[in-house]
Structure formats: C-alpha cells, structure tokens
Design an enzyme around this catalytic site. Structure first.
Site, PDB file in Angstrom:
ATOM      1  N   ASP A 290      -0.443   4.824   4.627  1.00 52.90           N
ATOM      2  CA  ASP A 290      -1.240   3.984   3.708  1.00 52.90           C
ATOM      3  C   ASP A 290      -1.582   4.784   2.458  1.00 52.90           C
ATOM      4  O   ASP A 290      -2.593   5.458   2.422  1.00 52.90           O
ATOM      5  CB  ASP A 290      -2.495   3.511   4.442  1.00 52.90           C
ATOM      6  CG  ASP A 290      -3.287   2.492   3.634  1.00 52.90           C
ATOM      7  OD1 ASP A 290      -2.762   1.954   2.648  1.00 52.90           O
ATOM      8  OD2 ASP A 290      -4.449   2.247   4.013  1.00 52.90           O
ATOM      9  N   GLU A 324      -5.953   1.122  -5.074  1.00 51.12           N
ATOM     10  CA  GLU A 324      -5.980  -0.086  -4.227  1.00 51.12           C
ATOM     11  C   GLU A 324      -7.139  -0.033  -3.255  1.00 51.12           C
ATOM     12  O   GLU A 324      -7.793  -1.039  -2.980  1.00 51.12           O
ATOM     13  CB  GLU A 324      -4.658  -0.209  -3.443  1.00 51.12           C
ATOM     14  CG  GLU A 324      -4.521  -1.531  -2.666  1.00 51.12           C
ATOM     15  CD  GLU A 324      -5.121  -1.517  -1.266  1.00 51.12           C
ATOM     16  OE1 GLU A 324      -5.350  -2.597  -0.711  1.00 51.12           O
ATOM     17  OE2 GLU A 324      -5.367  -0.423  -0.710  1.00 51.12           O
ATOM     18  N   ASP A 352       2.687  -2.375   1.828  1.00 47.35           N
ATOM     19  CA  ASP A 352       1.402  -1.724   2.083  1.00 47.35           C
ATOM     20  C   ASP A 352       0.929  -2.028   3.506  1.00 47.35           C
ATOM     21  O   ASP A 352      -0.231  -2.357   3.739  1.00 47.35           O
ATOM     22  CB  ASP A 352       0.351  -2.175   1.047  1.00 47.35           C
ATOM     23  CG  ASP A 352      -0.975  -1.435   1.215  1.00 47.35           C
ATOM     24  OD1 ASP A 352      -0.987  -0.362   1.849  1.00 47.35           O
ATOM     25  OD2 ASP A 352      -1.997  -1.946   0.725  1.00 47.35           O
ATOM     26  N   HIS A 422      -6.538   4.601   7.516  1.00 49.15           N
ATOM     27  CA  HIS A 422      -7.806   5.121   6.957  1.00 49.15           C
ATOM     28  C   HIS A 422      -8.423   6.243   7.782  1.00 49.15           C
ATOM     29  O   HIS A 422      -9.625   6.489   7.697  1.00 49.15           O
ATOM     30  CB  HIS A 422      -8.849   4.005   6.797  1.00 49.15           C
ATOM     31  CG  HIS A 422      -8.454   2.924   5.824  1.00 49.15           C
ATOM     32  ND1 HIS A 422      -9.307   1.911   5.473  1.00 49.15           N
ATOM     33  CD2 HIS A 422      -7.324   2.719   5.113  1.00 49.15           C
ATOM     34  CE1 HIS A 422      -8.701   1.113   4.589  1.00 49.15           C
ATOM     35  NE2 HIS A 422      -7.494   1.595   4.367  1.00 49.15           N
TER      36      HIS A 422
END
Lengths: 456, 456
Positions: A290, A324, A352, A422
């Site tokens: 990511d 983003e 993505d 994340h």
C-alpha cells in the site's frame, strides 16, 4: 450472397482482431513475467527509500526516484505537479497498558494518522467497549465522560471480498474519535482493521471534522490480539484502566509532488488515459503493498508499451499520486489542474489494493461500456482474470470527472491484504514477484483494449 | 396451457434447487470462514508434530493425531489402513563448495529423496552444466565420465500456471541421476524447482530405475541462487571443481498407515466419494502447504457436513494418504484394498497444490460429466471460483480405477507454491488462514454437488 460475403468479411475481421488482441495480451504477460523492472523498482522504493509518509523525506526521495526511472523509460514527457500536503509525525513509539488492579499488561498500539498527542505523562482512564458509533448515543455523556472509548467491532470473516468487511468497519477508525469526543470521552482505541489475530496495530487516518483543537482527543489503533485481550479483561473487571501515551503532532502543510509520465497518442493525443497508484504510504512499514505495488505496476504499463514498441492511439499517462492516505491532496490537485488545462480524460485505472494475484477489475462506467468490457472476458481467461464488477475503483482517480470517462480499479486477491494494510509488516518480503508482475500485465491489457477500442 | 404449466413447474423446481444449492454453498463457506478447526489442525500438524517424512516418528504422530481428531468429529467410522513405506533419512546437513582455484564458496544444497550418500569424505569433481537429459547423449561418456553433471534448466517464468513450468523441468530431478550414471558421472546437482531467486534448496524424489547399487550416484538439489552462481563461475572457469557431501541412507520398508474416516450415505451407502490429501511430507520444512493443507481441508469437508447436519446420499470418505512423496504406497494400497473389498468409488477429490486461494478444479472425467460440472459454475462464481479444466488431478487418487469415476483436483492460486514446495520454508507461517479455509469450503461445495446430483 453479398450478405454472406459481408458476414464472412466481418467474421474474418473479428477473428483477426481477436488474434491480434490475444497476441498482444500474451506479449504483455510474457514481458511482465520475464523482462520488467517493476519488482526491482519496488525493492528500491521499499528497502532503500522505505516509508513514504506524506511530507516526509521518504516521500521526497520516492518522487525523485520514480521521476528518474520514468525518464529512463524514454517517455515523451515526465514532469512533476506541485501539491501541498499535510505533514503529521508519529514521534516516539506509543506505549499502552491495561491496568487491572495491580497488574500492568502492555498491549501493542499505534496512533491513528492525524491524531493529537496525549499529555506528556499519557492518559489513564476507565474503558467503555462499544461495537458501533450509534452505541455512543445510547450510553450518553453520563457513561462516557472521562472514559476511553474502545471500538471493538471486528471485520466480518464470512465475506469473500475482504474489502467488504473493511468497508463495514472503517467508520470506527475514521470517525470514532470525533464522535466520542462529543460525549466527553478523553481518548479512543480502535480494534485494528485486520482479519487475522496478531500483534500488529494498523494505523490509518482519523478525522476530527469541525471539532476545535480543545475538543480533539487522542486516538490509537490496538492490535487484534490486544483488542481481544482487553475485551476479555473488561468482562472480568469493567473498572480496569487503560494507559496510553502518544507523541504525534501535525506540522502544517508542506510542498510535495505528483509524478507524471506519458506516451503521446498517435491518433488522439488530446484523449488521456491515466494509470496510477499512490506514492505516499503510512510510516510503520515501507508501504510495499500500500501502495508501492500500485506505483510500480502503473510504471510497468508504460514500460511494457515502450518495450513492445506499442504506439497508443490515445495519450497514456502514468500518475503517481501523493497523499492518498492522508487527505487525498494529490488526486484533487491532479483533477484541478486537468480542469484548468482543459484536458480530456477518457479512462482512468488505479491499482491500490495490494500486489497480490490479480483476479479482475471493478468499474465505474455506464452499462454500454460495462457490456463492452465483459465482451473482452475471453481474452482475459487464459490469465485467470474473471472478476469484473461495478464498484469503487480508486481514491486517487475518484476526483476525476469528465462527461465520459471509464474508471477501473485492479482487484487482486483480497485475502491477505488486511494482514499488512497500514501496519509495520507491510514490507517488501510480503511481495511475491510473480503476483506483482501479473497484476501489472493485467492492467496493461485493459489499457491496451481501451486504447484500441475506445470508450462508448 | 398444460405445456406452460409444466414449464413453470420445471422452472420453479429449477429455481428452488438453485436456491437450495446457493444456500448450501453459502453455509459451507460461512462455516469454513467462521467455525472450522482446519487452521488449528494444521497448526498442530506443523508446529507441534513437524515434518512427517514417510516412516518417520512425525508421520506416525500425524497418523495418531488425525485419527483422534476425526474420531472427535463423530463420524460413522474412523480406521487405519496398514501400508509398508520406504524409509529414507537425510542424516547430517549436506555441505557443498564451489572450488575455483584457491577460493571455496559454500552453496546451499540438499540431497534428493532416495539418493545414495557420497563417501564420508565427500566427492570433488569438475562440473558439466547441461539443460536437458538429451544433452548427455551428445556429450557422451567422453565428456561426462568422472564429472558431476549440473542440470540447470530453470522453470519457465512465462507460464501462468506454475505447475506447467514445474512439469517441464521435473525430469532433471526425477531421472537426472539415473541418466548421468549411465555415462559415468560421479554425481549430479539439480537446479531447485523454484521460480524465485533464493537460497533454499528444494528436495524431491529421484529414481535410479533398474540401476544396481554400484551404479547409483549421489544426487542433490542446489538453490536457485547457488545454481546461478555456479553457472556464472563455470563460464569464467570451466575447470572449477565442486565438492559435496551427503550422508543420507535408505533403511528399507517400515509399517505406516493411511488414515480414513467416513460418513455413511443415506441413499447409496455403497457408493463412495473420496476427499483427501497426503499426510507425509518432506523433511526440510514441516509440510504445511505440501500437504498438511490438503489433509486438514479434506478433514474439514466432513467437519462442515457434520456441523451443518448434512446427511449425504453417498458415503463420503476422507482419506489421508501416506507416502505420496516417496513411492505413493498409500494411494496404491488404498486402491488395492478397495478392489479386494469390491468397493464402488464414484468420485475422488484431492487437494495437493498448497493452501492458497482456491481458483477452481482440474478434472479427469468424460465430457458429459465435465459439461455437468460447468453447469455449476454460476454457483461458484460468488466465491471467485472459475477455473475448471481437464487435467491431472492428484497422485494419491491416480491409482483409483472404477468403470465410472469422476476425479478432481483442487487448483489454488499457483504463483507462490514453488517458493515453498519441498523446501525448508514450507512452514506454517506461509499459510494464510482464510485462503486455507476458502479451499476447504470450495472442496466441500464440489463434494456436495456431486453427492446431490450424482455422476452421469
């Protein structure tokens, strides 16, 4: 007889086109699997540069590196677009404890992006576990004032597409702090958006909406194992306390860039087809899935066309968007400049969703174009690409508006994505070279077909 | 009017069947993703028991553990089948060096399964690099006598199905030693069957065919990085030498077992449907993907049926085969006893391609049954299962013969399989829980449909 001849002619033309397209797709996949730089690019972005948080040194290095690599492809134009992005820094590693009578148990947390810090000494408070934002209203200020709100609604394991489960839990992270503050809570902790039981806290942006500074409360993610432990302990002792210390801060806006490269169209240079990903990442891992993956796959689409000496009818543009994760400023700036320059975008594709085995695409388009796309399915089947559906495509291409535009999002296998998303384990070792390359080839195939046949 | 009524009736019946099947598949996938033991079973097999090489303590423990777990499911019958299996042990970790003038460079190797040892002091010889077995004939005894033959044909990266690439390289490992011996070679090293550049040597069975003991030469796999290094160094110095030491040995045959559990059919108990994987593994990792995954997925099929209180029309049997890797004695014994007992097998499904996201099935069946299977595609599409093709299904179910039998092999995503296959990194951490569970649900769905609608 004339009619038969015409039919035969059309049928032959159809067969030839099929064959040409089949050959082109085979060339794209072979180039991707045998002769692409995309894995090496990602290795550099991830291992040499590392995290590329908006406004960070890593992000700036990522801009320069990808600009240089795009220039080396011999494109018709490579340029940067200036964009102001918010800069937020995590500061010292966060600490948190469950304080249950005299026992302190450390649990893994991380500040959510955009969170305010705790006071230097941290905060300690009782915990109220909830599963929805609505529960706050039922509980009211009475039960919530002075407490830490613990959002613990897990991602649903039964959905086949993990993004569906993600979509149904994201409100806790995005709006949990803002809503809890309204009821006098002093902090929030949010169960990590992860389908797996592990010890990685997963960050992500949180928003305070219109709250004034005094109303902003610190917000952190807790690992899934940590959340389960806290929930169990709360059942045994509803009055246990939670301690957390966050040292993050917002440092205003700084200058950053979108990176853009293009091959000019031979027939319709004014018609632009965009393929892109986002160059910024979170700061815990190195953003390999990511969205380093999406960036190098997008770059690879133009790499393949150059290698195969394919001259597109339309202008093909790769855009590596900045920010983003934390405001989407790059996507908005791109659209703003596109409008100002009277550009005509006919197609946009974003990757993505991780560098995993590609399964298909989501589309935002009208029925006529969707029917056309479905007509191309037989071309994709040798590559095990089957899953074409209408749905969200990409955050960075979302702002793009045109009277006629087809938007698409690469949909890789989603099962592993939220193991890494994340979190500190979104690193290069979680990338499989072939899966990454197959995704790039699949994107190039779709761009090729739209370039050949246009949009309806 | 009568015709219309009949049509409506048939259409309604069709819709109801569709709906029932759709519901059953949804239940199977939900059970798999929310309420299955299969991941915990694999965790035990991999982390508590570990490698389950034929004839090893681990294999014996695997038999007892899976028997006990099948008994806990409350099946109608759980039993063991005795089978004699060859026992081969690796001995001390292998060592190898490239000896280039005065420089020694260590490279990662491992003995191939069934190889003889080198003499205690190891062997040292010049190396002849080849890419095919045919090259041996061209080179002849002249060039090969006293040399180590280095088979260095890489797996082709351009195939979408990694098993195709595997199939085209396997002869080097399986027959390389036997063939090189005929030309007087003293040993062979084989490029690992791995699409990735890494430092893991990948073992696998080698066969000496009818060679007498004196003709058997030691055979080892070298990691892909090691193979590339050796090849580069050979170009610079064709007279460099290679040293290797293997301490493996064959210890004859020992008693082992297939593990079998079954749910008796309510309508046709005499018709047997088999679902299975192989319990034995190689000894370098813990055999999580090959084929612990297939075993626990097969067990899970019966687990789901018990949990959902599904009463199959036919007898559903899980078979955990012993010794797939190294002689296939379990599969052969199962067929032998099936024949002796006049059993009637109508269907067999094997999972032996890793615990990755399921993509479809391979089938060995006639056209009528294949058409029927393809008619079920819409049922599988919500689960992203699309890839149905005719081809090899499974080594363990291969010996099964019946006048009428449909055989199927689960086909998971193949991109990562050969990163782990037969190597020390085939371990539990390479398993994703959801991917494993989705595979089990997909298998159960196919078993359910064949149980409902029979074979043609």
């Amino acid at each position: 007889m004339k009619k038969l001849a015409l039919s035969l002619f059309l049928f032959t033309a159809f067969l030839q086109a099929q064959t040409q397209d089949e050959q082109m797709l085979r060339k794209l996949y072979t180039t991707a699997l045998t002769d692409s730089k995309c894995y090496a690019w990602l290795e550099h972005l991830s291992n040499t540069i590392g995290q590329r948080m908006s406004g960070s040194d890593g992000a700036a290095k990522g801009v320069l590196y990808t600009q240089k690599e795009l220039e080396a492809l011999g494109l018709d134009r490579v340029f940067l677009q200036e964009v102001m992005v918010p800069k937020w820094v995590r500061g010292a590693k966060e600490t948190a404890y469950i304080v249950d009578k005299k026992n302190k148990t450390e649990v893994p947390i991380c500040a959510l992006g955009g969170s305010v810090a705790t006071p230097k000494q941290g905060i300690t408070a009782e915990v109220v576990e909830v599963h929805t934002l609505k529960e706050l209203e039922i509980l009211g200020e009475d039960k919530l004032k002075g407490k830490i709100v613990f959002y613990n609604r897990p991602m649903e394991p039964e959905n086949i597409d993990a993004f569906v489960s993600y979509g149904r839990c994201g409100d806790q992270r995005r709006a949990g702090a803002m809503e809890a503050s309204k009821f006098g809570a002093v902090g929030v902790i949010v169960r990590s958006l992860n389908l797996r039981s592990d010890d990685f806290p997963h960050t992500g942006a949180t928003s305070y909406g219109d709250l004034i500074d005094e109303q902003k409360i610190p917000a952190a993610a807790i690992s899934t194992n940590g959340a389960d432990l806290l929930s169990r302990k709360l059942k045994a002792n509803p009055h246990l306390q939670f301690y957390m210390k966050l040292s993050c801060q917002s440092l205003g806006e700084v200058l950053s860039h979108n990176v853009i490269g293009e091959i000019k169209g031979t027939e319709h240079p004014e018609r632009i087809m965009v393929v892109g990903g986002h160059l910024d990442s979170w700061d815990l891992g190195d953003g390999s899935h990511d969205d380093g993956a999406g960036c190098v796959q997008s770059m690879a689409v133009l790499e393949f066309f150059k290698k195969l000496q394919y001259k597109p009818k339309n202008t093909i543009r790769v855009v590596l968007y900045m920010n983003e994760e934390f405001g989407g400023k790059g996507g908005k700036k791109y659209e703003e400049l596109s409008k100002a320059n009277n550009e005509n975008h006919i197609f946009a594709l974003e990757s993505d969703a991780g560098g995993f085995s590609p399964r298909g695409f989501s589309f935002e388009c009208d029925d006529a174009n969707f029917a056309k796309i479905n007509g191309w399915k037989p071309l994709f089947e040798p590559y095990l690409i089957h899953n074409f559906f209408k749905g969200h495509t990409g955050s960075d291409i979302h702002p793009l508006t045109s009277e006629k535009i087809v938007k698409a999002g690469l949909r890789p296998d989603s099962q592993r994505y939220f193991d890494y998303h994340h979190a500190a384990n979104d690193t290069f070792d979680a990338i499989n070279k072939r899966e990454l390359e197959l995704g790039a080839a699949t994107m190039a195939a779709l761009v090729y077909l739209f370039d050949q046949y246009g949009i309806d």
